[in-house]
Write a protein that holds these residues in place. Structure first.
Motif, PDB file in Angstrom:
ATOM      1  N   ARG A 152      28.394  61.963  28.500  1.00  0.00           N
ATOM      2  CA  ARG A 152      27.500  62.798  27.690  1.00  0.00           C
ATOM      3  C   ARG A 152      26.783  63.855  28.524  1.00  0.00           C
ATOM      4  NH1 ARG A 152      24.679  58.698  23.574  1.00  0.00           N
ATOM      5  NH2 ARG A 152      26.559  58.104  22.425  1.00  0.00           N
ATOM      6  N   VAL A 153      26.799  63.613  29.843  1.00  0.00           N
ATOM      7  CA  VAL A 153      26.069  64.530  30.735  1.00  0.00           C
ATOM      8  C   VAL A 153      26.898  65.790  30.954  1.00  0.00           C
ATOM      9  CG1 VAL A 153      24.874  64.711  32.944  1.00  0.00           C
ATOM     10  CG2 VAL A 153      25.212  62.470  31.882  1.00  0.00           C
ATOM     11  N   LYS A 154      26.268  66.922  30.773  1.00  0.00           N
ATOM     12  CA  LYS A 154      26.964  68.175  31.026  1.00  0.00           C
ATOM     13  C   LYS A 154      26.554  68.685  32.402  1.00  0.00           C
ATOM     14  CE  LYS A 154      27.690  69.654  26.337  1.00  0.00           C
ATOM     15  NZ  LYS A 154      27.392  70.649  25.309  1.00  0.00           N
ATOM     16  N   VAL A 155      27.527  69.054  33.196  1.00  0.00           N
ATOM     17  CA  VAL A 155      27.245  69.598  34.521  1.00  0.00           C
ATOM     18  C   VAL A 155      27.659  71.071  34.520  1.00  0.00           C
ATOM     19  CG1 VAL A 155      27.623  69.325  36.991  1.00  0.00           C
ATOM     20  CG2 VAL A 155      27.806  67.331  35.472  1.00  0.00           C
ATOM     21  N   PRO A 156      26.705  71.955  34.309  1.00  0.00           N
ATOM     22  CA  PRO A 156      27.072  73.372  34.340  1.00  0.00           C
ATOM     23  C   PRO A 156      27.286  73.802  35.778  1.00  0.00           C
ATOM     24  CG  PRO A 156      24.732  73.126  33.814  1.00  0.00           C
ATOM     25  CD  PRO A 156      25.258  71.749  34.083  1.00  0.00           C
ATOM     26  N   VAL A 157      28.414  74.404  36.060  1.00  0.00           N
ATOM     27  CA  VAL A 157      28.726  74.815  37.431  1.00  0.00           C
ATOM     28  C   VAL A 157      28.722  76.330  37.536  1.00  0.00           C
ATOM     29  CG1 VAL A 157      30.403  74.711  39.300  1.00  0.00           C
ATOM     30  CG2 VAL A 157      30.038  72.717  37.845  1.00  0.00           C
ATOM     31  N   LEU A 158      29.486  76.961  36.648  1.00  0.00           N
ATOM     32  CA  LEU A 158      29.523  78.422  36.667  1.00  0.00           C
ATOM     33  C   LEU A 158      28.890  78.924  35.372  1.00  0.00           C
ATOM     34  CD1 LEU A 158      33.190  78.985  37.908  1.00  0.00           C
ATOM     35  CD2 LEU A 158      31.114  78.935  39.294  1.00  0.00           C
ATOM     36  N   HIS A 159      27.972  79.867  35.483  1.00  0.00           N
ATOM     37  CA  HIS A 159      27.524  80.475  34.236  1.00  0.00           C
ATOM     38  C   HIS A 159      27.470  81.977  34.356  1.00  0.00           C
ATOM     39  CE1 HIS A 159      23.686  78.469  35.863  1.00  0.00           C
ATOM     40  NE2 HIS A 159      24.692  77.723  36.232  1.00  0.00           N
ATOM     41  N   GLY A 160      28.569  82.561  33.962  1.00  0.00           N
ATOM     42  CA  GLY A 160      28.623  84.013  33.922  1.00  0.00           C
ATOM     43  C   GLY A 160      29.008  84.648  35.237  1.00  0.00           C
ATOM     44  N   VAL A 161      30.166  84.273  35.750  1.00  0.00           N
ATOM     45  CA  VAL A 161      30.660  84.910  36.973  1.00  0.00           C
ATOM     46  C   VAL A 161      31.375  86.201  36.603  1.00  0.00           C
ATOM     47  CG1 VAL A 161      32.277  84.730  38.889  1.00  0.00           C
ATOM     48  CG2 VAL A 161      30.872  82.762  38.253  1.00  0.00           C
ATOM     49  N   ASP A 162      31.010  87.281  37.281  1.00  0.00           N
ATOM     50  CA  ASP A 162      31.729  88.553  37.127  1.00  0.00           C
ATOM     51  C   ASP A 162      32.259  88.940  38.496  1.00  0.00           C
ATOM     52  OD1 ASP A 162      31.060  88.946  34.394  1.00  0.00           O
ATOM     53  OD2 ASP A 162      29.017  89.486  35.058  1.00  0.00           O
ATOM     54  N   LEU A 163      33.491  89.413  38.512  1.00  0.00           N
ATOM     55  CA  LEU A 163      34.089  89.742  39.810  1.00  0.00           C
ATOM     56  C   LEU A 163      35.254  90.688  39.575  1.00  0.00           C
ATOM     57  CD1 LEU A 163      34.535  89.089  42.911  1.00  0.00           C
ATOM     58  CD2 LEU A 163      36.007  87.227  42.142  1.00  0.00           C
ATOM     59  N   THR A 164      35.325  91.739  40.341  1.00  0.00           N
ATOM     60  CA  THR A 164      36.507  92.612  40.262  1.00  0.00           C
ATOM     61  C   THR A 164      37.067  92.783  41.657  1.00  0.00           C
ATOM     62  OG1 THR A 164      35.112  94.551  40.481  1.00  0.00           O
ATOM     63  CG2 THR A 164      35.768  93.927  38.244  1.00  0.00           C
ATOM     64  N   MET A 165      38.367  92.906  41.713  1.00  0.00           N
ATOM     65  CA  MET A 165      39.017  93.105  43.006  1.00  0.00           C
ATOM     66  C   MET A 165      40.058  94.182  42.877  1.00  0.00           C
ATOM     67  SD  MET A 165      39.603  89.377  44.644  1.00  0.00           S
ATOM     68  CE  MET A 165      40.351  89.951  46.155  1.00  0.00           C
ATOM     69  N   ASP A 166      40.096  95.037  43.888  1.00  0.00           N
ATOM     70  CA  ASP A 166      41.111  96.089  43.900  1.00  0.00           C
ATOM     71  C   ASP A 166      42.403  95.541  44.469  1.00  0.00           C
ATOM     72  OD1 ASP A 166      39.402  97.913  42.866  1.00  0.00           O
ATOM     73  OD2 ASP A 166      38.658  98.555  44.859  1.00  0.00           O
ATOM     74  N   HIS A 167      43.429  96.265  44.192  1.00  0.00           N
ATOM     75  CA  HIS A 167      44.747  95.888  44.697  1.00  0.00           C
ATOM     76  C   HIS A 167      44.733  95.877  46.227  1.00  0.00           C
ATOM     77  CE1 HIS A 167      49.061  95.542  44.772  1.00  0.00           C
ATOM     78  NE2 HIS A 167      49.090  96.501  45.683  1.00  0.00           N
ATOM     79  N   GLY A 168      45.199  94.784  46.793  1.00  0.00           N
ATOM     80  CA  GLY A 168      45.290  94.702  48.248  1.00  0.00           C
ATOM     81  C   GLY A 168      43.976  94.388  48.934  1.00  0.00           C
ATOM     82  N   GLN A 169      42.973  94.082  48.174  1.00  0.00           N
ATOM     83  CA  GLN A 169      41.676  93.789  48.778  1.00  0.00           C
ATOM     84  C   GLN A 169      41.617  92.355  49.281  1.00  0.00           C
ATOM     85  OE1 GLN A 169      38.218  93.783  46.223  1.00  0.00           O
ATOM     86  NE2 GLN A 169      37.296  95.376  47.513  1.00  0.00           N
ATOM     87  N   TRP A 170      40.814  92.203  50.355  1.00  0.00           N
ATOM     88  CA  TRP A 170      40.617  90.875  50.931  1.00  0.00           C
ATOM     89  C   TRP A 170      39.153  90.527  50.746  1.00  0.00           C
ATOM     90  CZ3 TRP A 170      42.037  89.509  56.707  1.00  0.00           C
ATOM     91  CH2 TRP A 170      41.623  88.190  56.984  1.00  0.00           C
ATOM     92  N   THR A 171      38.891  89.550  49.875  1.00  0.00           N
ATOM     93  CA  THR A 171      37.513  89.184  49.583  1.00  0.00           C
ATOM     94  C   THR A 171      37.246  87.773  50.060  1.00  0.00           C
ATOM     95  OG1 THR A 171      37.560  90.578  47.623  1.00  0.00           O
ATOM     96  CG2 THR A 171      35.799  88.938  47.734  1.00  0.00           C
ATOM     97  N   ALA A 172      36.093  87.588  50.714  1.00  0.00           N
ATOM     98  CA  ALA A 172      35.705  86.245  51.134  1.00  0.00           C
ATOM     99  C   ALA A 172      34.572  85.777  50.227  1.00  0.00           C
ATOM    100  CB  ALA A 172      35.248  86.267  52.580  1.00  0.00           C
ATOM    101  N   ILE A 173      34.652  84.483  49.800  1.00  0.00           N
ATOM    102  CA  ILE A 173      33.572  83.914  49.005  1.00  0.00           C
ATOM    103  C   ILE A 173      32.815  82.934  49.874  1.00  0.00           C
ATOM    104  CG2 ILE A 173      32.932  82.671  46.907  1.00  0.00           C
ATOM    105  CD1 ILE A 173      35.598  83.314  45.737  1.00  0.00           C
TER     106      ILE A 173
END
Ligand SMILES: Nc1ncnc2c1ncn2[C@@H]1O[C@H](COP(=O)(O)OP(=O)(O)OP(=O)(O)O)[C@@H](O)[C@H]1O
Ligand SMILES: [Mg+2]
Lengths: 534, 247
Positions: free
Chosen positions: B22-43
């Motif tokens: 019954r417990v809800k574990v919200p992890v992501l709420h509203g992630v926005d992310l854009t990446m260009d072609h060939g881009q290298w992104t680190a999180i």
């Protein structure tokens, strides 16, 4: 592609699939062995049961029917009919060598034509044999042809060669004759079932050791007599003769010398059937050709005479001599090779219709005559054995059905153990169907290997069942198939290809079925959930 | 090929809530992310912040949780979030290369087979037959570049953690994906080996135009990326571009 790779890897790196294969193998082998042996037992019984009765019998019981020679001739001229033979089926009181009297089935047969319709000649027990039977390890069988060894001849009974005597007995058995002990001239003789007198002791080797009869007397003692049925034994046969309407009249007794003893393989038959010559039985039952006085009323309406018994006046009767043709109660027929008994029956039916039209009023019409195939005659026995086979198969089927659950359980545990692998594969893009196929394929391979091994194992065991059984008896002291109890010396050991094929395919299907449920379960899991699965 | 100005990956309003009973574990709420072609992104992000979860969602391994506003994960013009099962399977096998945090190799398979299995899945039985030679050569080449050419026939369970990680990266690259999602690909490697691996990835990016999204805890690794984003409280907080995309 990845399915075949993983199937191979999983099969070779885990113990579970080997267990599953072993389970499948054992079930498949068990079913095949049971089915084959029960089926073989049924077949043996069926072929034994038809020995004395031909394929189809034309039956008019009790009183019998006439002109059978004509019918036989017509039958034998017909395409699809191999041979036909006249038979009288009756009952009689038989006095055995120990003076006991029992009611037995009596058949009057004509040996020449009877041997063309039946294989009775092959059932004659007393004939020389080249090699001891498979269970007769010590060579105790009297019938074995031996080179006489003068050294041991008088000491060791079993070293004696009796083949000359048995050759003579076999010939006499086939012709139903035996030399008169005094004159040496051949006289008609009968054949009896090997179990009929109780004087043949069936040993554990499945052979017979003749014994002398013990005749109890009134003073409490007993006498013994030196009798070996086919050489000097005879039985007393009493039948009730019949009048022309088939009603019993007087008892008639004859002494019938025994020419040989037969073993058909059906205890019922071997313990209670007596074969005598047809002509003799016809005479005893008064079914032979006879002249009789026929009285018909005079055509002159004014002629009268006095009845000699009552003294009353009655219309004048004219006496003439009529011929009553000989009769038999049945004609047994053997169909040509490859013609099935039911087809033979149809052919016989047509021939009989022509025959009945040829002798109107003298023979039973084609509508009421009884035509029986050998299966009809043996119906009760066949049904009983079929039911037993079915029952045993059913029980084993249920036992083997547990294999499905076994396979299911094994697959379930293998699939859960591999849930993470499934998650990986799904994450790499494998479809639900692809994963299902992976497990089904895995199950099919296990089924294929298990079934193949099981079918092979079952076949090998069935083929060598007698050897295995013999070995069990010798080393472990376990004798399941004791010839003293069971009537066949050997356990039937044929494996029908169709049965093997069915068992094989069902074995594979079982595995696929067992694999399918875990397959669907594991394929439907979310990849991420599967990856986190511990 | 989309122009440099159109993002190849466009993630909008991604929510993920796990349910534990019954417990809800919200992890992501509203992630926005854009990446260009060939881009290298680190999180970057603390443990439990939902980095792996985000990668799973973008990689089509898991479904997003519905929210009030429309969720989209558009890769190359197609919305992964609303794809059907079959399309998702194809997306995973041919567009994405995934490096898992815990390697996830198949224990019964050899190193080489662990790499080629991706191609087997992608091409199917018949397809793979004709590509077998080519695929195996490519796999050997990759493993060679990762310093594993002497390990081809070994079972993956006989490898060290770092070796497994390199096999996992090779597997992710075997189908020449356009998007590489890597969850701490150098986490178990010493700096030298890690750098060598990153060199290979950079080379791949230059050759094939690979777009890379990489989770890491390592600042050194993050520095090599074009851009670093931070996941805090279920949202992308910082978006600090370091270098311009080479395209
Ligand atoms: N299947 C799941 N069911 C319930 N909770 C989950 C599930 N998967 C992840 N979580 C929870 O979601 C949160 C984020 O998990 P995630 O694996 O994305 O973190 P992370 O940022 O990758 O952490 P780390 O740096 O330690 O790898 C954690 O608190 C975790 O407990
Ligand atoms: Mg993580």
């Amino acid at each position: 592609m990845y399915q075949s790779l993983l199937t191979r890897k999983y099969l070779t790196s885990k113990i579970m699939p080997l267990l599953a294969m072993a389970a499948v193998m054992l079930s498949v082998a068990t079913i095949l062995i049971t089915w084959s042996i029960m089926g073989g037992f049924l077949n043996t019984l069926l072929s034994s049961g038809r020995v004395m009765i031909g394929d189809v019998a034309v039956v008019w019981p009790n009183v019998g029917f006439a002109h059978y020679d004509d019918l036989i001739e017509m039958l034998e001229d017909t395409e699809g009919i191999e041979a036909a033979s006249p038979v009288i089926e009756s009952f009689g009181m038989v006095k055995l060598p120990n003076d006991q009297v029992e009611l037995m089935q009596v058949k009057g047969v004509d040996p020449a034509s009877f041997s063309r319709v039946t294989s009775f000649e092959d059932t004659l027990w007393w004939h020389p044999i080249e090699k001891p039977t498979s269970k007769d390890r010590d060579g105790e069988d009297l019938r074995i042809i031996r080179v006489n060894d003068p050294e041991t001849k008088d000491i060791d009974e079993s070293a004696n060669d009796y083949s000359a005597i048995f050759t003579e007995m076999e010939k006499n058995g086939k012709l139903m004759q035996r030399p008169n002990p005094i004159t040496g001239a051949m006289e008609p003789a009968g054949l009896i079932g090997i179990e009929l007198t109780g004087l043949n002791d069936r040993t554990g080797a499945g052979i017979y050791a003749p014994m002398n009869p013990i005749i109890p007397n009134a003073s409490g003692g007993y006498e013994s007599d030196s009798v070996f049925m086919p050489s000097n034994g005879s039985i007393g046969l009493t039948v009730l003769s019949l009048d022309s309407d088939g009603r019993p009249v007087d008892p008639v007794t004859r002494t019938i010398p025994v020419a040989n003893e037969f073993q058909t393989g059906i205890y019922e038959v071997d313990s209670s059937l007596v074969l005598v010559r047809l002509d003799l039985l016809q005479k005893m039952l008064r079914m032979d050709q006879a002249e009789r006085v026929v009285r018909t009323e005079s055509t002159d309406p004014f002629a009268f005479e006095r009845d000699p018994q009552t003294g009353e006046l009655r219309p004048k009767m004219i006496e003439s001599i009529g011929i009553d043709p000989a009769r038999v109660t049945s004609v047994i027929v053997r169909g040509a090779d490859g013609v099935d008994a039911n087809d033979t029956r149809e052919i016989v039916k047509q021939v009989y219709a022509r025959f009945a039209h040829k002798h109107p009023g003298e023979v039973p019409s084609e509508h009421i005559i009884m035509l029986r195939t050998w299966e009809d005659t043996n119906r009760t026995m066949i049904e009983a054995v079929k039911k037993e086979t079915g029952l045993v198969l059913f029980i084993f089927g249920i036992v083997s059905f547990t294999t499905v659950f076994l396979v299911l359980a094994i697959f379930w545990s293998m699939a859960s153990e591999k849930t993470r692998d499934i998650g990986i594969l799904r994450a790499l893009g494998a479809s639900t169907l692809g994963i299902t196929w992976l497990w089904v394929r895995y199950g099919a391979v296990i089924g294929l290997v298990g079934s193949t091994l099981g079918t092979a194992l079952g076949t090998i065991i069935v083929i060598n069942i007698n050897g295995i059984h013999g070995w069990m008896g010798q080393t472990l002291g376990i004798v399941i198939w004791d010839p003293r109890v069971y009537y066949f010396v050997e356990i039937p050991r044929e494996v029908e290809v169709s049965k093997a094929l069915i068992v094989f395919v069902v074995g594979i299907l079982t595995c696929i079925l067992g694999a399918l449920i875990p397959a669907l379960h594991s394929a439907r899991m979310d990849p991420v959930k599967a990856l986190r699965f511990e | 090929m989309p122009s440099a100005t159109t993002p190849v990956l466009d993630v909008r309003n991604v929510h993920k809530t796990y349910k534990l009973g019954r417990v809800k574990v919200p992890v992501l709420h509203g992630v926005d992310l854009t990446m260009d072609h060939g881009q290298w992104t680190a999180i970057l992000g603390s443990s439990g912040s939902g980095k792996s979860t985000l990668l799973h969602l973008i990689g089509g391994l898991d479904r997003t949780t519905k929210s009030s506003n429309a969720t989209t994960i558009v890769f190359d013009g197609r919305d992964v979030a609303s794809m059907g099962k079959g399309a998702l399977d194809r997306y995973r096998s041919s567009e994405v290369g995934f490096v898992f945090q815990f390697y996830h190799l198949l224990p019964e398979l050899s190193v080489l087979e662990n790499v080629t299995v991706g191609a087997m899945i992608r091409y199917g039985r018949l397809g793979y037959m004709s590509k077998r030679k080519e695929t195996e050569d490519r796999a050997k080449d990759l493993l060679d570049r990762f310093g594993l050419s002497h390990r081809l026939r070994h079972r993956s369970k006989e490898l060290s953690g770092g070796e497994r990680q390199r096999v996992a990266i090779a597997r992710a690259l075997i189908n020449e994906p356009r998007l590489l999602l890597a969850d701490e690909p150098t986490g178990n490697l010493d700096r030298k080996t890690g750098d060598a691996i990153l060199d290979v990835l950079a080379e791949f990016r230059a050759q094939h135009g690979l777009t890379m999204l990489m989770v890491t805890h390592d600042q050194h690794v993050a520095k090599r990326a074009d851009r670093v984003i931070r996941l805090i409280d279920g949202r992308v907080q910082t978006d600090e571009s370091q270098v311009q995309s080479p395209f």
